[in-house]
Write an enzyme that holds these catalytic residues in place. Sequence first.
Site, PDB file in Angstrom:
ATOM      1  CG  PHE A   1      -2.005   1.275   1.123  1.00 24.79           C
ATOM      2  CD1 PHE A   1      -2.582   2.097   0.456  1.00 24.79           C
ATOM      3  CD2 PHE A   1      -1.414   2.422   2.218  1.00 24.79           C
ATOM      4  CE1 PHE A   1      -3.730   2.414   0.168  1.00 24.79           C
ATOM      5  CE2 PHE A   1      -2.069   3.064   2.881  1.00 24.79           C
ATOM      6  CZ  PHE A   1      -3.166   3.668   1.985  1.00 24.79           C
TER       7      PHE A   1
ATOM      8  CB  THR B   1       2.328   5.606   3.007  1.00 26.47           C
ATOM      9  OG1 THR B   1       3.304   5.868   2.842  1.00 26.47           O
ATOM     10  CG2 THR B   1       1.896   4.662   3.205  1.00 26.47           C
TER      11      THR B   1
ATOM     12  CG  ASP C   1       6.831   2.043  -0.706  1.00 22.70           C
ATOM     13  OD1 ASP C   1       7.438   1.098  -0.731  1.00 22.70           O
ATOM     14  OD2 ASP C   1       6.663   3.351  -0.889  1.00 22.70           O
TER      15      ASP C   1
ATOM     16  CE1 TYR D   1       7.728   9.583  -0.607  1.00 24.64           C
ATOM     17  CE2 TYR D   1       6.142   6.946   0.500  1.00 24.64           C
ATOM     18  CZ  TYR D   1       7.276   7.986  -0.540  1.00 24.64           C
ATOM     19  OH  TYR D   1       7.819   7.130  -1.374  1.00 24.64           O
TER      20      TYR D   1
ATOM     21  CE  LYS E   1      10.097   4.344  -0.995  1.00 26.29           C
ATOM     22  NZ  LYS E   1       8.938   4.629  -0.577  1.00 26.29           N
TER      23      LYS E   1
ATOM     24  CG  HIS F   1      13.358   8.192  -1.308  1.00 23.76           C
ATOM     25  ND1 HIS F   1      11.912   8.246  -0.807  1.00 23.76           N
ATOM     26  CD2 HIS F   1      12.393   7.685  -2.482  1.00 23.76           C
ATOM     27  CE1 HIS F   1      11.487   8.646  -1.150  1.00 23.76           C
ATOM     28  NE2 HIS F   1      11.059   8.191  -2.125  1.00 23.76           N
TER      29      HIS F   1
ATOM     30  CG  ASN G   1      14.173   6.108  -7.277  1.00 21.39           C
ATOM     31  OD1 ASN G   1      13.400   5.829  -8.505  1.00 21.39           O
ATOM     32  ND2 ASN G   1      13.236   6.788  -6.938  1.00 21.39           N
TER      33      ASN G   1
ATOM     34  CE1 TYR H   1       8.842   6.336  -9.420  1.00 24.47           C
ATOM     35  CE2 TYR H   1       9.837   5.128  -7.528  1.00 24.47           C
ATOM     36  CZ  TYR H   1       9.510   6.100  -8.802  1.00 24.47           C
ATOM     37  OH  TYR H   1      10.361   6.941  -9.442  1.00 24.47           O
TER      38      TYR H   1
ATOM     39  N   GLY I   1      -0.245   4.042 -13.093  1.00 22.05           N
ATOM     40  CA  GLY I   1       0.529   5.349 -13.639  1.00 22.05           C
ATOM     41  C   GLY I   1       0.744   6.674 -13.161  1.00 22.05           C
TER      42      GLY I   1
HETATM   43  P1  NAP Z   1       0.133   5.040  -8.310  1.00 16.71           P
HETATM   44  O1  NAP Z   1       0.009   4.373  -7.026  1.00 16.71           O
HETATM   45  O2  NAP Z   1       0.361   4.437  -9.759  1.00 16.71           O
HETATM   46  O3  NAP Z   1      -1.356   6.134  -8.404  1.00 16.71           O
HETATM   47  C1  NAP Z   1      -2.483   6.010  -7.585  1.00 16.71           C
HETATM   48  C2  NAP Z   1      -3.530   7.299  -8.051  1.00 16.71           C
HETATM   49  O4  NAP Z   1      -4.045   6.229  -8.979  1.00 16.71           O
HETATM   50  C3  NAP Z   1      -3.884   7.856  -7.219  1.00 16.71           C
HETATM   51  O5  NAP Z   1      -4.100   9.570  -7.727  1.00 16.71           O
HETATM   52  C4  NAP Z   1      -5.598   7.295  -7.205  1.00 16.71           C
HETATM   53  O6  NAP Z   1      -6.204   8.449  -6.647  1.00 16.71           O
HETATM   54  C5  NAP Z   1      -5.029   6.221  -8.438  1.00 16.71           C
HETATM   55  N1  NAP Z   1      -5.898   5.361  -8.006  1.00 16.71           N
HETATM   56  C6  NAP Z   1      -5.421   3.964  -6.927  1.00 16.71           C
HETATM   57  N2  NAP Z   1      -6.463   3.063  -7.418  1.00 16.71           N
HETATM   58  C7  NAP Z   1      -7.060   3.597  -8.492  1.00 16.71           C
HETATM   59  C8  NAP Z   1      -8.011   2.982  -9.204  1.00 16.71           C
HETATM   60  N3  NAP Z   1      -8.430   1.277  -8.256  1.00 16.71           N
HETATM   61  N4  NAP Z   1      -9.148   3.118  -9.849  1.00 16.71           N
HETATM   62  C9  NAP Z   1      -8.284   4.554 -10.350  1.00 16.71           C
HETATM   63  N5  NAP Z   1      -8.058   5.136  -9.852  1.00 16.71           N
HETATM   64  C10 NAP Z   1      -7.002   4.905  -9.077  1.00 16.71           C
HETATM   65  O7  NAP Z   1       1.209   6.138  -8.117  1.00 16.71           O
HETATM   66  P2  NAP Z   1       1.685   7.565  -7.014  1.00 16.71           P
HETATM   67  O8  NAP Z   1       1.476   8.213  -6.339  1.00 16.71           O
HETATM   68  O9  NAP Z   1       2.728   7.656  -7.920  1.00 16.71           O
HETATM   69  O10 NAP Z   1       2.543   6.372  -6.059  1.00 16.71           O
HETATM   70  C11 NAP Z   1       2.289   4.770  -5.827  1.00 16.71           C
HETATM   71  C12 NAP Z   1       3.174   5.306  -4.451  1.00 16.71           C
HETATM   72  O11 NAP Z   1       4.484   4.342  -4.494  1.00 16.71           O
HETATM   73  C13 NAP Z   1       3.748   5.853  -3.553  1.00 16.71           C
HETATM   74  O12 NAP Z   1       2.188   6.256  -2.242  1.00 16.71           O
HETATM   75  C14 NAP Z   1       5.130   5.547  -2.913  1.00 16.71           C
HETATM   76  O13 NAP Z   1       4.375   4.372  -1.385  1.00 16.71           O
HETATM   77  C15 NAP Z   1       5.453   5.151  -3.480  1.00 16.71           C
HETATM   78  N6  NAP Z   1       6.763   5.875  -4.592  1.00 16.71           N
HETATM   79  C16 NAP Z   1       7.556   5.537  -4.221  1.00 16.71           C
HETATM   80  C17 NAP Z   1       8.360   6.916  -5.243  1.00 16.71           C
HETATM   81  C18 NAP Z   1      10.137   6.402  -4.995  1.00 16.71           C
HETATM   82  O14 NAP Z   1      10.453   7.604  -5.339  1.00 16.71           O
HETATM   83  N7  NAP Z   1      10.809   5.042  -4.863  1.00 16.71           N
HETATM   84  C19 NAP Z   1       8.098   7.518  -5.933  1.00 16.71           C
HETATM   85  C20 NAP Z   1       6.549   7.421  -6.421  1.00 16.71           C
HETATM   86  C21 NAP Z   1       5.464   6.529  -5.379  1.00 16.71           C
HETATM   87  P3  NAP Z   1      -7.000   8.175  -5.344  1.00 16.71           P
HETATM   88  O15 NAP Z   1      -6.108   8.152  -3.885  1.00 16.71           O
HETATM   89  O16 NAP Z   1      -7.707   9.336  -5.177  1.00 16.71           O
HETATM   90  O17 NAP Z   1      -7.798   6.670  -5.836  1.00 16.71           O
HETATM   91  C1  WDT Z   2       9.640  16.502  -4.648  1.00 17.72           C
HETATM   92  C2  WDT Z   2      10.301  15.810  -3.285  1.00 17.72           C
HETATM   93  C3  WDT Z   2       9.841  16.862  -5.481  1.00 17.72           C
HETATM   94  C4  WDT Z   2       6.980  11.727  -5.163  1.00 17.72           C
HETATM   95  C5  WDT Z   2      10.525  14.821  -4.131  1.00 17.72           C
HETATM   96  C6  WDT Z   2      10.181  15.217  -6.554  1.00 17.72           C
HETATM   97  C7  WDT Z   2       8.217  12.188  -5.655  1.00 17.72           C
HETATM   98  C8  WDT Z   2       9.416  10.515  -4.687  1.00 17.72           C
HETATM   99  C9  WDT Z   2       7.787  10.279  -4.183  1.00 17.72           C
HETATM  100  C10 WDT Z   2       8.364   9.812  -3.811  1.00 17.72           C
HETATM  101  C11 WDT Z   2      10.418  14.454  -4.986  1.00 17.72           C
HETATM  102  C12 WDT Z   2       9.328  11.923  -4.693  1.00 17.72           C
HETATM  103  N1  WDT Z   2       5.574   9.300  -4.282  1.00 17.72           N
HETATM  104  O1  WDT Z   2       6.801   8.732  -3.812  1.00 17.72           O
HETATM  105  O2  WDT Z   2       4.457   9.509  -4.926  1.00 17.72           O
HETATM  106  O3  WDT Z   2      11.020  12.953  -6.567  1.00 17.72           O
HETATM  107  O4  WDT Z   2      11.240  12.297  -4.810  1.00 17.72           O
HETATM  108  O5  WDT Z   2       8.431   9.027  -3.381  1.00 17.72           O
HETATM  109  S1  WDT Z   2      10.464  12.615  -5.002  1.00 17.72           S
END
Ligand code: NAP
Ligand code: WDT
Length: 325
Positions: A22, A24, A51, A56, A85, A118, A169, A218, A222
């Site tokens: 999940f 966050t 996660d 965050y 992270k 991270h 990354n 992640y 989309g």
């Molecule tokens: P995501 O999980 O691809 O997308 C979330 C988006 O999709 C949200 O706007 C959500 O809106 C919507 N959504 C969720 N379930 C849906 C469904 N069943 N049908 C239609 N829309 C749906 O992307 P993300 O938020 O970019 O990333 C998810 C997680 O990955 C983050 O929370 C974080 O934990 C991790 N992450 C890590 C990094 C990194 O650098 N390591 C970077 C980015 C993300 P609602 O909330 O309104 O449902």
């Molecule tokens: C500001 C700060 C812009 C999103 C950090 C971009 C973005 C890391 C997520 C994440 C960043 C970034 N997330 O979980 O959706 O590119 O580091 O983990 S970021």
Amino acid sequence: MASKSDVRLLMNDGNTIPVIGFGTYAPEYVPAADSEKAAKIAIDVGFRHIDGAHLYFNEKEIGRAIQEKIADGTIKRQDLFYTGKLWSTFHVPELIQSHVKQSLQTLQLDYMDLYLIHWPFSLKSGGEFMPVDENGKIIFDTNVDLCAIWEALEQCKDAGLVKSIGVSNFNRRQLELILNKPGLKYKPVCNQVECHPYLNQSKLLKFCKSNDILLAGYSVLGSHRHKDWVDQTSPVLLEDPVLAAIGKQYNKSPAQVALRYQIQRGVIVIAKSYNPERIKENIKVFDFELSSEDMKLIDGINRNLRYVAIPVFADHPQYPFKDEY
Ligand code: NAP
Ligand code: WDT
């Protein structure tokens, strides 16, 4: 019929990780209290992997959700997998243990199941999470030795603060830098990167598999298309006609197809939703199986579209996304 959602994969250090997690992170305009509500719902509907990250700004709320779900008997600590992270402004080897302890205290946990670097690049330490100069330009730190950061994570594992350690990354070259480090004690268990049908990471996935490293995806749905760093004119993954048509055959949504696709190719999926209905929808991916023809059709919509490219980081010498993979 409910099907078991706590499916796990074995990591290279002998620990296991639930294949669905999940997410966050929510944009800054979302109140942190919503993180607590959403995480509690996620645990109620069957998510056993959360996660998180220092970045965050909701470790306190996520920790509270976990504590409440332990207190009301829904889960035991050992059944829940928590990932944290290390943010890029904390790339100071001798301070990492105390930083991890600080996160654990905020979370009210006595260990994290997984702790990731991270990003492979470092930012000026000691101040704000996005340090900027008087012109508003981000202040990089280009003198950090990633191998020394890795050794500090190894020490956190040996100290029992974290059960497993990994990266996020990292490109192939950066993974190799760790894998080839003289005296390496623990390999990274995983590399968490953007991964979805429009950026399916087939080359990085193959490289990771050949080194017994799991790829965690992640933005598997989309991304949340943040207005500050995602190109708003980019195509919306969940509107893709191929995902819709395949979903129709199985009576599943495009989101469920996108999640199932990753699980079947051995990718750990992290799905973020703070909407109760969609949180429930996202865990219902264990009661159907995509045919190999459908898997190939989804492979066919790859277009190397990276939603999370973050232009402000692109000038950093350790920016990961200039190499092909
Ligand atoms: P995501 O999980 O691809 O997308 C979330 C988006 O999709 C949200 O706007 C959500 O809106 C919507 N959504 C969720 N379930 C849906 C469904 N069943 N049908 C239609 N829309 C749906 O992307 P993300 O938020 O970019 O990333 C998810 C997680 O990955 C983050 O929370 C974080 O934990 C991790 N992450 C890590 C990094 C990194 O650098 N390591 C970077 C980015 C993300 P609602 O909330 O309104 O449902
Ligand atoms: C500001 C700060 C812009 C999103 C950090 C971009 C973005 C890391 C997520 C994440 C960043 C970034 N997330 O979980 O959706 O590119 O580091 O983990 S970021």
